[in-house]
Design an enzyme around this catalytic site. Structure first.
Site, PDB file in Angstrom:
ATOM      1  N   ASP A 196     -61.887  21.268  25.095  1.00  0.00           N
ATOM      2  CA  ASP A 196     -60.649  20.592  25.463  1.00  0.00           C
ATOM      3  C   ASP A 196     -59.911  21.378  26.543  1.00  0.00           C
ATOM      4  OD1 ASP A 196     -58.493  18.565  24.677  1.00  0.00           O
ATOM      5  OD2 ASP A 196     -57.396  20.449  24.450  1.00  0.00           O
ATOM      6  N   GLU A 232     -63.994  19.578  29.347  1.00  0.00           N
ATOM      7  CA  GLU A 232     -63.108  18.507  29.802  1.00  0.00           C
ATOM      8  C   GLU A 232     -62.349  18.972  31.043  1.00  0.00           C
ATOM      9  OE1 GLU A 232     -59.107  15.982  29.069  1.00  0.00           O
ATOM     10  OE2 GLU A 232     -59.304  18.069  28.479  1.00  0.00           O
TER      11      GLU A 232
HETATM   12  C1  ARE Z   1     -47.866  15.761  22.774  1.00  0.00           C
HETATM   13  C2  ARE Z   1     -46.735  14.919  23.354  1.00  0.00           C
HETATM   14  C3  ARE Z   1     -46.007  15.684  24.442  1.00  0.00           C
HETATM   15  C4  ARE Z   1     -45.504  17.008  23.888  1.00  0.00           C
HETATM   16  C5  ARE Z   1     -46.685  17.782  23.312  1.00  0.00           C
HETATM   17  C6  ARE Z   1     -46.287  19.101  22.689  1.00  0.00           C
HETATM   18  O1  ARE Z   1     -47.275  13.708  23.874  1.00  0.00           O
HETATM   19  O2  ARE Z   1     -44.925  14.897  24.903  1.00  0.00           O
HETATM   20  O3  ARE Z   1     -44.916  17.764  24.922  1.00  0.00           O
HETATM   21  O4  ARE Z   1     -47.333  16.987  22.318  1.00  0.00           O
HETATM   22  O5  ARE Z   1     -45.405  18.876  21.648  1.00  0.00           O
HETATM   23  C7  ARE Z   1     -53.015  15.158  23.625  1.00  0.00           C
HETATM   24  C8  ARE Z   1     -52.043  14.098  24.163  1.00  0.00           C
HETATM   25  C9  ARE Z   1     -50.726  14.710  24.553  1.00  0.00           C
HETATM   26  C10 ARE Z   1     -50.146  15.494  23.401  1.00  0.00           C
HETATM   27  C11 ARE Z   1     -51.150  16.611  23.114  1.00  0.00           C
HETATM   28  C12 ARE Z   1     -50.698  17.552  22.001  1.00  0.00           C
HETATM   29  O6  ARE Z   1     -52.635  13.451  25.275  1.00  0.00           O
HETATM   30  O7  ARE Z   1     -49.811  13.638  24.876  1.00  0.00           O
HETATM   31  O8  ARE Z   1     -48.876  16.023  23.753  1.00  0.00           O
HETATM   32  O9  ARE Z   1     -52.387  15.997  22.675  1.00  0.00           O
HETATM   33  O10 ARE Z   1     -50.458  16.845  20.855  1.00  0.00           O
HETATM   34  C13 ARE Z   1     -54.023  16.860  31.292  1.00  0.00           C
HETATM   35  C14 ARE Z   1     -55.051  17.918  30.926  1.00  0.00           C
HETATM   36  C15 ARE Z   1     -56.122  17.402  29.993  1.00  0.00           C
HETATM   37  C16 ARE Z   1     -55.515  16.707  28.780  1.00  0.00           C
HETATM   38  C17 ARE Z   1     -54.617  15.608  29.308  1.00  0.00           C
HETATM   39  C18 ARE Z   1     -53.952  14.828  28.171  1.00  0.00           C
HETATM   40  O11 ARE Z   1     -55.644  18.426  32.118  1.00  0.00           O
HETATM   41  O12 ARE Z   1     -56.889  18.517  29.573  1.00  0.00           O
HETATM   42  O13 ARE Z   1     -53.577  16.190  30.125  1.00  0.00           O
HETATM   43  N1  ARE Z   1     -56.550  16.199  27.859  1.00  0.00           N
HETATM   44  C19 ARE Z   1     -56.872  16.948  26.617  1.00  0.00           C
HETATM   45  C20 ARE Z   1     -57.114  16.025  25.438  1.00  0.00           C
HETATM   46  C21 ARE Z   1     -55.820  15.367  25.023  1.00  0.00           C
HETATM   47  C22 ARE Z   1     -54.860  16.428  24.533  1.00  0.00           C
HETATM   48  C23 ARE Z   1     -54.955  17.704  25.247  1.00  0.00           C
HETATM   49  C24 ARE Z   1     -55.877  17.946  26.228  1.00  0.00           C
HETATM   50  C25 ARE Z   1     -54.134  18.827  24.763  1.00  0.00           C
HETATM   51  O14 ARE Z   1     -58.140  15.127  25.733  1.00  0.00           O
HETATM   52  O15 ARE Z   1     -56.029  14.383  24.047  1.00  0.00           O
HETATM   53  O16 ARE Z   1     -53.488  15.948  24.696  1.00  0.00           O
HETATM   54  O17 ARE Z   1     -54.922  19.520  23.800  1.00  0.00           O
HETATM   55  C26 ARE Z   1     -53.678  14.315  35.932  1.00  0.00           C
HETATM   56  C27 ARE Z   1     -54.397  15.654  35.879  1.00  0.00           C
HETATM   57  C28 ARE Z   1     -54.981  15.923  34.507  1.00  0.00           C
HETATM   58  C29 ARE Z   1     -53.936  15.740  33.427  1.00  0.00           C
HETATM   59  C30 ARE Z   1     -53.354  14.331  33.545  1.00  0.00           C
HETATM   60  C31 ARE Z   1     -52.311  14.041  32.503  1.00  0.00           C
HETATM   61  O18 ARE Z   1     -54.646  13.270  35.861  1.00  0.00           O
HETATM   62  O19 ARE Z   1     -55.446  15.672  36.807  1.00  0.00           O
HETATM   63  O20 ARE Z   1     -55.475  17.235  34.456  1.00  0.00           O
HETATM   64  O21 ARE Z   1     -54.588  15.890  32.166  1.00  0.00           O
HETATM   65  O22 ARE Z   1     -52.786  14.175  34.838  1.00  0.00           O
HETATM   66  O23 ARE Z   1     -51.251  14.903  32.665  1.00  0.00           O
END
Ligand code: ARE
Ligand code: CA
Length: 486
Positions: A196, A232
């Site tokens: 992740d 990822e």
């Molecule tokens: C949640 C709440 C937030 C709060 C946070 C902490 O939604 O408001 O601030 O909790 O309290 C998932 C959800 C998030 C969630 C998080 C923790 O999607 O909403 O936050 O869990 O509970 C970037 C990263 C990429 C990431 C995506 C989501 O680069 O690695 O954001 N994906 C992975 C997983 C997700 C997970 C996380 C990581 C965190 O697959 O499911 O988040 O572990 C552009 C950029 C990308 C960026 C994207 C979105 O496209 O190129 O890099 O992705 O914007 O910002």
């Protein structure tokens, strides 16, 4: 770390998003094993924060509290039983490893396993991690400590992703704890990891941590087998960090793939251009790539979401998935979703009154209910997983297109697919590359023991066959292969 470690003859994984371990174990035995799936990507198995506002969102699983194996999906005993039972039927388990961060926010609390934590004072006694194990003002210069600018590699890697406390992975102690967690899973028998938020970790830190991993458990894998690792990394171009920084370490998730295929199957870019699909579309090398139509983030507008096809648009979704599974490029993953109210993209999995996750109920016709979508069980998708197993190792040949949205191609002399994405009738004779005989169309029906419940296609001595696909069909695809000869 780029070898998927599948059992022989298996080439596709499915993400059973938020399923319980007891259900995954059953699914391996009753479905995934017999149908030829390589493995399952599971939701994070380590203890996470219990989020109650909103009430138990799916994303609480991305907020680690400790590396104890207790979550809403089950406990360590159930996890071990799943890994063992799946491996016994040649289905691998791939763990979603959340190692970039721990939960953030101010309030202290208890995790899904009852372990206490205090993000305000950076205390995670369940690991234990303390204040000196996280990046702070010395490493991250943004005012609030969070990531705002994806144009800065340092900020993306040393600041907090959506406020989540960022682990100092350059530190030996932190590396040791993370590798220890992953090695615990390896000792239980997992086949590898989806890493992740890999983009948010320095490639050198990941290389160091993966270098500390044990070989896979010899109860299930040949000795000396390295874990499969796919990272990822969301890279659509235009940011400071790209996939190429990670493709030398393990595989990378290819997010361009699903976006571009959605454009084709939404009739915004002619299918004839798929003739040179793959690296020539600006994508990483096939052997570095994990491909998918949608994932748990972008199907609901998270993680660079928007524009991908999902189960909601089932006709187009099936067509894109059929193309993906027929095409040689990449290591394929099938999303298996739960349904949710589109207005609430935080909604967690189907649950009971006490918020425990619901069992996956399978009906007599093989479909799932109770809010579980089970795309991996859709006949057209399952049968193309079988197609891919049969044709693996052959190259794309006998390409045909009508100059527009009707295409066809073979995989060597083992399989042939015709896709009519045009909305008007297709009726033509094509060279299939297949030996003469009568074949079962595995899109319109199932093949078993020489019998076919769908339509059949006869291939002549000249390897040619007549194909007719109505423009108004809900399944405007025909796929035949040498494993389904009547
Ligand atoms: C949640 C709440 C937030 C709060 C946070 C902490 O939604 O408001 O601030 O909790 O309290 C998932 C959800 C998030 C969630 C998080 C923790 O999607 O909403 O936050 O869990 O509970 C970037 C990263 C990429 C990431 C995506 C989501 O680069 O690695 O954001 N994906 C992975 C997983 C997700 C997970 C996380 C990581 C965190 O697959 O499911 O988040 O572990 C552009 C950029 C990308 C960026 C994207 C979105 O496209 O190129 O890099 O992705 O914007 O910002
Ligand atoms: Ca980081």
């Amino acid at each position: 770390y780029s070898n998927p470690t599948c059992a022989a003859g298996r080439h596709t994984i499915t993400h059973l998003f938020e399923w319980k371990w007891t259900d995954i174990a059953q699914e391996c035995e009753r479905f995934l094993g017999p149908k030829g799936f390589c493995g399952v990507q599971i939701s994070p198995p380590n203890e996470n924060r219990v989020v109650t506002s909103p009430n138990r969102p799916w994303w609480e699983r991305y907020q680690p509290v400790s590396y104890h194996l207790t979550t809403r999906s089950g406990n360590e005993e159930q996890f071990r039983d799943m890994v063992n039972r799946c491996n016994r039927v040649n289905v691998r388990i791939y763990v979603d490893a959340v190692i970039n961060h721990m939960t953030g926010g101010g309030e202290s609390g208890r995790g899904t396993g009852g372990t206490s934590f205090n993000p305000g004072s950076l205390q995670f006694p369940g690991v234990p991690f303390g204040p000196t194990d996280f990046n702070g003002g010395g490493q991250c210069q943004t005012g609030d400590g969070s990531i705002h600018n994806y144009g800065s590699a340092n900020e993306v890697r040393n600041c907090r992703l959506v406020g989540l406390l960022d682990l100092m992975l350059g530190k030996d102690y932190v590396r040791q704890k993370v590798a220890g967690y992953m090695n615990h899973l390896i000792s239980i028998g997992v086949g590898g990891f989806r890493v992740d938020a890999a983009k948010h970790m320095w490639p050198a830190d990941l290389t160091n941590i993966f270098g500390r991993l044990s070989n896979l458990n010899t109860a299930y894998f040949p000795s000396g087998t390295r874990p499969f690792i796919f990272q990822e990394v969301i890279d659509m171009g235009g940011e400071a960090i790209g996939m190429s920084e990670y493709s030398g370490i393990g595989r990378v998730t290819n997010f361009i793939y699903g976006i571009k295929l959605a454009q084709v199957f939404r009739n915004q870019n002619q299918a004839k251009y798929l003739r040179n699909w793959g690296e020539q579309w600006g994508m990483p090398s096939t052997s570095d790539s994990v491909v998918f139509i949608d994932n748990h983030d972008n199907q609901r507008g998270h993680g660079g979401g928007g524009g991908v096809l999902t189960y909601r648009d089932s006709k187009r979704y099936k067509m894109a998935t059929e193309f993906m599974l027929a095409h040689p490029y990449g290591f394929t993953r099938i999303m298996s979703s739960f349904s949710w109210n589109e207005a609430n993209n935080w909604e967690g999995p189907p649950h009971n009154g006490d918020m425990s996750i619901k069992n996956v109920h399978v009906s007599g016709d093989g479909s799932c209910g109770d809010g579980w979508v089970c795309e991996h069980r859709w006949r057209q998708i399952t049968n193309m997983v079988g197609f891919r197993n049969v044709v693996m190792g052959t190259s794309l040949a006998h390409w045909w297109d009508n100059g527009n949205y009707q295409i066809a191609f073979s995989r060597g002399n083992k399989g042939f697919i015709v896709i009519n994405a045009q909305g008007s009738d297709l009726s033509t004779t094509l060279t299939t590359g297949l030996p003469s005989g009568t074949y079962c169309d595995v899109i319109s029906g199932d093949y078993s023991n020489g019998r076919c419940t769908g339509s059949s296609i006869s291939v002549g001595n000249d390897s040619r066959a007549r194909f007719t696909i109505s423009g108004s069909s809900q399944d405007p695809v025909i796929a035949i292969h040498i494993g389904a000869k009547i």
